[in-house]
Design a protein around this motif. Structure first.
Motif, PDB file in Angstrom:
ATOM      1  N   PRO A 197      -1.401  17.787  10.909  1.00  0.00           N
ATOM      2  CA  PRO A 197      -1.496  16.433  10.360  1.00  0.00           C
ATOM      3  C   PRO A 197      -0.802  16.312   9.000  1.00  0.00           C
ATOM      4  O   PRO A 197      -0.993  17.149   8.116  1.00  0.00           O
ATOM      5  CB  PRO A 197      -2.997  16.202  10.229  1.00  0.00           C
ATOM      6  CG  PRO A 197      -3.560  17.576  10.058  1.00  0.00           C
ATOM      7  CD  PRO A 197      -2.679  18.496  10.854  1.00  0.00           C
ATOM      8  N   ILE A 198       0.000  15.264   8.842  1.00  0.00           N
ATOM      9  CA  ILE A 198       0.738  15.005   7.610  1.00  0.00           C
ATOM     10  C   ILE A 198       0.308  13.656   7.062  1.00  0.00           C
ATOM     11  O   ILE A 198       0.239  12.672   7.808  1.00  0.00           O
ATOM     12  CB  ILE A 198       2.262  14.967   7.878  1.00  0.00           C
ATOM     13  CG1 ILE A 198       2.718  16.252   8.568  1.00  0.00           C
ATOM     14  CG2 ILE A 198       3.029  14.746   6.581  1.00  0.00           C
ATOM     15  CD1 ILE A 198       4.134  16.151   9.119  1.00  0.00           C
ATOM     16  N   GLU A 199       0.029  13.605   5.764  1.00  0.00           N
ATOM     17  CA  GLU A 199      -0.256  12.327   5.115  1.00  0.00           C
ATOM     18  C   GLU A 199       1.083  11.692   4.728  1.00  0.00           C
ATOM     19  O   GLU A 199       1.832  12.240   3.938  1.00  0.00           O
ATOM     20  CB  GLU A 199      -1.119  12.521   3.884  1.00  0.00           C
ATOM     21  CG  GLU A 199      -1.501  11.196   3.241  1.00  0.00           C
ATOM     22  CD  GLU A 199      -2.386  11.380   2.037  1.00  0.00           C
ATOM     23  OE1 GLU A 199      -3.617  11.411   2.220  1.00  0.00           O
ATOM     24  OE2 GLU A 199      -1.842  11.501   0.927  1.00  0.00           O
ATOM     25  N   ILE A 200       1.356  10.549   5.303  1.00  0.00           N
ATOM     26  CA  ILE A 200       2.615   9.829   5.108  1.00  0.00           C
ATOM     27  C   ILE A 200       2.348   8.647   4.181  1.00  0.00           C
ATOM     28  O   ILE A 200       1.422   7.872   4.411  1.00  0.00           O
ATOM     29  CB  ILE A 200       3.169   9.300   6.454  1.00  0.00           C
ATOM     30  CG1 ILE A 200       3.281  10.432   7.473  1.00  0.00           C
ATOM     31  CG2 ILE A 200       4.472   8.559   6.267  1.00  0.00           C
ATOM     32  CD1 ILE A 200       4.261  11.500   7.126  1.00  0.00           C
ATOM     33  N   SER A 201       3.174   8.501   3.133  1.00  0.00           N
ATOM     34  CA  SER A 201       3.026   7.397   2.182  1.00  0.00           C
ATOM     35  C   SER A 201       4.391   6.785   1.862  1.00  0.00           C
ATOM     36  O   SER A 201       5.034   7.178   0.886  1.00  0.00           O
ATOM     37  CB  SER A 201       2.353   7.879   0.891  1.00  0.00           C
ATOM     38  OG  SER A 201       1.086   8.408   1.146  1.00  0.00           O
ATOM     39  N   PRO A 202       4.837   5.836   2.681  1.00  0.00           N
ATOM     40  CA  PRO A 202       6.095   5.145   2.367  1.00  0.00           C
ATOM     41  C   PRO A 202       5.845   3.893   1.533  1.00  0.00           C
ATOM     42  O   PRO A 202       4.778   3.275   1.610  1.00  0.00           O
ATOM     43  CB  PRO A 202       6.638   4.770   3.744  1.00  0.00           C
ATOM     44  CG  PRO A 202       5.420   4.602   4.593  1.00  0.00           C
ATOM     45  CD  PRO A 202       4.378   5.535   4.029  1.00  0.00           C
ATOM     46  N   THR A 203       6.826   3.527   0.723  1.00  0.00           N
ATOM     47  CA  THR A 203       6.786   2.296  -0.066  1.00  0.00           C
ATOM     48  C   THR A 203       8.090   1.549   0.175  1.00  0.00           C
ATOM     49  O   THR A 203       9.164   2.142   0.110  1.00  0.00           O
ATOM     50  CB  THR A 203       6.628   2.610  -1.565  1.00  0.00           C
ATOM     51  OG1 THR A 203       5.449   3.394  -1.748  1.00  0.00           O
ATOM     52  CG2 THR A 203       6.525   1.331  -2.384  1.00  0.00           C
ATOM     53  N   PHE A 204       7.973   0.253   0.428  1.00  0.00           N
ATOM     54  CA  PHE A 204       9.135  -0.578   0.719  1.00  0.00           C
ATOM     55  C   PHE A 204       9.254  -1.721  -0.279  1.00  0.00           C
ATOM     56  O   PHE A 204       8.253  -2.190  -0.803  1.00  0.00           O
ATOM     57  CB  PHE A 204       9.016  -1.195   2.123  1.00  0.00           C
ATOM     58  CG  PHE A 204       9.046  -0.176   3.224  1.00  0.00           C
ATOM     59  CD1 PHE A 204      10.250   0.219   3.774  1.00  0.00           C
ATOM     60  CD2 PHE A 204       7.883   0.382   3.714  1.00  0.00           C
ATOM     61  CE1 PHE A 204      10.284   1.156   4.779  1.00  0.00           C
ATOM     62  CE2 PHE A 204       7.903   1.320   4.718  1.00  0.00           C
ATOM     63  CZ  PHE A 204       9.108   1.707   5.257  1.00  0.00           C
TER      64      PHE A 204
END
Length: 61
Positions: free
Chosen positions: A39-46
């Motif tokens: 499991p990977i914690e993904i945090s994108p910002t746009f």
């Protein structure tokens, strides 16, 4: 709007890709690596549908 983003898995170091939803400005969620299944914690910002920040980290301490 969806866009594919390539990055390195924090567990197995393989390059993987994920489809990101740019309609949500800032988000954090868990998704499994397509290679090692960790499991990977993904945090994108746009900003205006452009990816301006991306963080992928292991959820193990």
């Amino acid at each position: 709007m969806e866009q594919e983003h390539f990055f390195q898995c924090p567990y197995c170091w393989e390059e993987i890709s994920m489809i990101l939803d740019s309609s949500v400005r800032q988000q954090t969620y868990i998704e499994d690596c397509e290679v090692c299944c960790n499991p990977i914690e993904i945090s994108p910002t746009f900003e205006e549908a452009a990816l301006i920040g991306f963080n992928a980290q292991s959820i193990e301490q």
